[in-house]
Design an enzyme around this catalytic site. Structure first.
Site, PDB file in Angstrom:
ATOM      1  NE  ARG A  14      -5.028  33.168 -17.950  1.00 26.10           N
ATOM      2  CZ  ARG A  14      -5.342  32.654 -19.130  1.00 26.10           C
ATOM      3  NH1 ARG A  14      -4.561  32.823 -20.185  1.00 26.10           N
ATOM      4  NH2 ARG A  14      -6.464  31.966 -19.292  1.00 26.10           N
ATOM      5  CG  HIS A 206     -11.021  29.401 -22.022  1.00 21.68           C
ATOM      6  ND1 HIS A 206     -10.535  30.007 -20.885  1.00 21.68           N
ATOM      7  CD2 HIS A 206     -10.462  30.076 -23.063  1.00 21.68           C
ATOM      8  CE1 HIS A 206      -9.716  30.994 -21.215  1.00 21.68           C
ATOM      9  NE2 HIS A 206      -9.653  31.059 -22.525  1.00 21.68           N
ATOM     10  CB  CYS A 239      -3.968  33.761 -26.974  1.00 19.94           C
ATOM     11  SG  CYS A 239      -2.469  32.815 -26.655  1.00 19.94           S
ATOM     12  CG  ASN A 248     -11.344  34.976 -22.426  1.00 21.05           C
ATOM     13  OD1 ASN A 248     -10.323  35.623 -22.334  1.00 21.05           O
ATOM     14  ND2 ASN A 248     -11.370  33.662 -22.426  1.00 21.05           N
TER      15      ASN A 248
HETATM   16  P1  HMG Z   1      11.558  28.775 -23.080  1.00 20.20           P
HETATM   17  O1  HMG Z   1      12.271  29.955 -23.633  1.00 20.20           O
HETATM   18  O2  HMG Z   1      11.471  27.544 -23.904  1.00 20.20           O
HETATM   19  O3  HMG Z   1      12.053  28.392 -21.612  1.00 20.20           O
HETATM   20  O4  HMG Z   1      10.083  29.248 -22.719  1.00 20.20           O
HETATM   21  P2  HMG Z   1      13.448  28.047 -20.991  1.00 20.20           P
HETATM   22  O5  HMG Z   1      13.202  27.026 -19.958  1.00 20.20           O
HETATM   23  O6  HMG Z   1      14.459  27.772 -22.058  1.00 20.20           O
HETATM   24  O7  HMG Z   1      13.844  29.425 -20.265  1.00 20.20           O
HETATM   25  C1  HMG Z   1      14.128  30.602 -20.964  1.00 20.20           C
HETATM   26  C2  HMG Z   1      14.166  31.775 -19.989  1.00 20.20           C
HETATM   27  O8  HMG Z   1      12.898  31.965 -19.396  1.00 20.20           O
HETATM   28  C3  HMG Z   1      15.134  31.554 -18.830  1.00 20.20           C
HETATM   29  O9  HMG Z   1      15.584  32.850 -18.443  1.00 20.20           O
HETATM   30  C4  HMG Z   1      14.245  31.031 -17.734  1.00 20.20           C
HETATM   31  O10 HMG Z   1      14.747  31.240 -16.461  1.00 20.20           O
HETATM   32  C5  HMG Z   1      12.997  31.820 -17.967  1.00 20.20           C
HETATM   33  P3  HMG Z   1      17.006  33.437 -18.924  1.00 20.20           P
HETATM   34  O11 HMG Z   1      18.002  32.411 -18.478  1.00 20.20           O
HETATM   35  O12 HMG Z   1      16.909  33.544 -20.441  1.00 20.20           O
HETATM   36  O13 HMG Z   1      17.085  34.765 -18.237  1.00 20.20           O
HETATM   37  N1  HMG Z   1      11.783  31.117 -17.493  1.00 20.20           N
HETATM   38  C6  HMG Z   1      10.884  31.644 -16.650  1.00 20.20           C
HETATM   39  N2  HMG Z   1      10.790  32.833 -16.040  1.00 20.20           N
HETATM   40  C7  HMG Z   1       9.738  33.050 -15.232  1.00 20.20           C
HETATM   41  N3  HMG Z   1       8.774  32.135 -15.029  1.00 20.20           N
HETATM   42  C8  HMG Z   1       8.820  30.937 -15.613  1.00 20.20           C
HETATM   43  C9  HMG Z   1       9.907  30.654 -16.460  1.00 20.20           C
HETATM   44  N4  HMG Z   1      10.258  29.572 -17.194  1.00 20.20           N
HETATM   45  C10 HMG Z   1      11.398  29.866 -17.797  1.00 20.20           C
HETATM   46  N5  HMG Z   1       7.848  30.044 -15.414  1.00 20.20           N
HETATM   47  C11 HMG Z   1       8.088  29.081 -21.385  1.00 20.20           C
HETATM   48  C12 HMG Z   1       9.139  28.335 -22.185  1.00 20.20           C
HETATM   49  C13 HMG Z   1       6.978  28.103 -21.091  1.00 20.20           C
HETATM   50  C14 HMG Z   1       8.712  29.603 -20.111  1.00 20.20           C
HETATM   51  C15 HMG Z   1       7.611  30.274 -22.242  1.00 20.20           C
HETATM   52  O14 HMG Z   1       7.221  29.790 -23.483  1.00 20.20           O
HETATM   53  C16 HMG Z   1       6.431  30.992 -21.615  1.00 20.20           C
HETATM   54  O15 HMG Z   1       6.542  31.627 -20.573  1.00 20.20           O
HETATM   55  N6  HMG Z   1       5.263  30.916 -22.252  1.00 20.20           N
HETATM   56  C17 HMG Z   1       4.048  31.522 -21.698  1.00 20.20           C
HETATM   57  C18 HMG Z   1       3.065  31.751 -22.757  1.00 20.20           C
HETATM   58  C19 HMG Z   1       1.798  32.301 -22.182  1.00 20.20           C
HETATM   59  O16 HMG Z   1       1.712  32.730 -21.036  1.00 20.20           O
HETATM   60  N7  HMG Z   1       0.750  32.302 -23.032  1.00 20.20           N
HETATM   61  C20 HMG Z   1      -0.542  32.787 -22.644  1.00 20.20           C
HETATM   62  C21 HMG Z   1      -1.291  31.843 -21.749  1.00 20.20           C
HETATM   63  S1  HMG Z   1      -2.036  30.457 -22.608  1.00 20.20           S
HETATM   64  C22 HMG Z   1      -3.558  31.085 -23.166  1.00 20.20           C
HETATM   65  O17 HMG Z   1      -3.775  32.267 -23.113  1.00 20.20           O
HETATM   66  C23 HMG Z   1      -4.634  30.119 -23.589  1.00 20.20           C
HETATM   67  C24 HMG Z   1      -5.722  29.949 -22.528  1.00 20.20           C
HETATM   68  O18 HMG Z   1      -6.354  31.180 -22.254  1.00 20.20           O
HETATM   69  C25 HMG Z   1      -6.775  28.953 -23.000  1.00 20.20           C
HETATM   70  C26 HMG Z   1      -7.301  29.242 -24.404  1.00 20.20           C
HETATM   71  O19 HMG Z   1      -7.773  30.344 -24.689  1.00 20.20           O
HETATM   72  O20 HMG Z   1      -7.191  28.303 -25.208  1.00 20.20           O
HETATM   73  C27 HMG Z   1      -5.137  29.393 -21.236  1.00 20.20           C
HETATM   74 MG    MG Z   2      -7.955  32.095 -23.559  1.00 23.35          MG
END
Ligand code: HMG
Ligand code: MG
Length: 297
Positions: A14, A206, A239, A248
């Site tokens: 992931r 993490h 990220c 990581n």
């Molecule tokens: P948004 O644009 O604000 O969301 O994104 P929205 O609610 O306005 O929706 C926009 C569009 O996205 C719509 O589609 C929704 O249906 C769709 P459209 O009408 O334009 O066709 N949508 C989705 N589709 C599939 N699955 C969903 C979903 N939600 C909305 N769940 C949102 C907000 C949170 C969705 C967006 O910002 C996002 O997906 N972000 C993900 C970011 C991410 O994955 N980052 C990496 C993980 S975090 C990380 O790596 C850190 C970690 O490792 C720890 C560390 O290292 O610190 C965990």
């Molecule tokens: Mg991370």
């Protein structure tokens, strides 16, 4: 649990693959998941149910979930940012759903397009529904020491977000040094602010290894009684919303440390190292794990 038992949460499929330029097929991701199970891992992230426009690499996580195999007691874990993601995740057999927010407002805006408080409100029904369905919930707090946009982060701010996630019903909090800038003194200061309230059992560390400090930071965590650590085979990761953050900490490096220090994980280092070498071959990248390179030279 014995004090010498450590749980690794394998996040490479992931946190790692979300950052690779070329998306991999669900079959490839599932094959690697199954290989991690065979190596003895008991907690493995299978992907995320996030917007494919934001993170195209994690599309098809539902297919990965349908293709993986694991015995009882091995948990598949997935990230869910909102109720839409939860709806999709609940259709799978994932044992753990992870919500994710940050201790930094700017990082949260870039990563999930909302403020910290908005994210917590968004998680309220997500956590409640996941728990009502019998799933476990992990809460990620990113940028616990440093943020790519805001610089240093106050431990008290991390403690606040941790407290609120636990109050919403999260079973465990993973403290993320998202950009890998922390050093042991900062990890101790962070844990000083959190352990008195939370204890150690519900905390995970993490660590990213951008500045090469992850093993030192994990050692600090071990000294403080932390027994859950996130790591990624072959040091995959980064990220998409934290430019310059490398992977990581490599699972191979963590396993080598833990074995030497008398900790047990149930994970076979040689099998992980072999898988790490294969993953690097397929991705056409250098293996950043010193231990992995040494063992497969
Ligand atoms: P948004 O644009 O604000 O969301 O994104 P929205 O609610 O306005 O929706 C926009 C569009 O996205 C719509 O589609 C929704 O249906 C769709 P459209 O009408 O334009 O066709 N949508 C989705 N589709 C599939 N699955 C969903 C979903 N939600 C909305 N769940 C949102 C907000 C949170 C969705 C967006 O910002 C996002 O997906 N972000 C993900 C970011 C991410 O994955 N980052 C990496 C993980 S975090 C990380 O790596 C850190 C970690 O490792 C720890 C560390 O290292 O610190 C965990
Ligand atoms: Mg991370």
């Amino acid at each position: 649990m014995n004090d010498n038992q450590v749980t690794l949460v394998e996040v490479g499929l992931r946190d790692g693959l979300q950052n690779e330029k070329t998306p991999l097929s669900p079959q490839q991701r599932a094959d690697w998941f199954n290989a991690l199970v065979a190596a003895g891992h008991r907690r493995i992230e299978a992907g995320s149910f996030v917007s494919p426009k934001w993170v195209p690499q994690m599309a098809g996580t539902d297919e990965v979930m349908a293709l993986i195999q694991r015995p009882a007691g091995v948990w598949a874990e997935v990230l869910v940012p909102n109720e839409k993601g939860l709806d999709a995740a609940l259709k799978t057999s994932a044992e753990v759903m992870a919500v994710f927010t940050a201790a930094s407002e700017s990082f949260n805006q870039k990563n999930i397009n909302c403020s910290i408080d908005e994210s917590l409100e968004r998680f309220r029904p997500v956590i409640a529904r996941a728990k009502a369905d019998g799933r476990k919930v992990r809460g990620y707090v990113s940028c616990v020491v440093g943020c790519p946009y805001e610089g240093s982060i106050e431990p008290a701010q991390v403690a606040r977000v941790t407290r609120e996630l636990l109050a919403l019903g999260a079973d465990e909090i993973s403290l993320g040094d998202t950009i890998g800038v922390a050093r042991p003194r900062e990890i101790h200061a962070l844990l000083d602010a959190i352990i008195p309230e939370t204890g150690t059992e519900r905390l995970a560390l993490h660590c990213h290894d951008t500045y090469g400090q992850a093993i030192a930071n994990i050692t600090a965590g071990l000294e403080r009684g932390i027994r859950i650590f996130d790591s990624a085979v072959a040091g995959l990761g980064g990220c998409p919303y934290a430019k310059g953050a490398t992977g990581n900490v490599a699972t191979e490096d963590v396993l080598y440390l833990l074995q030497g220090q008398g900790f047990e994980t149930g994970v076979d280092l040689n099998r992980v190292a072999a898988l790490g070498a294969e993953i690097c071959r397929v991705l056409g990248r250098e293996n950043p794990s010193r231990v992995g390179k040494a063992l497969t030279a």
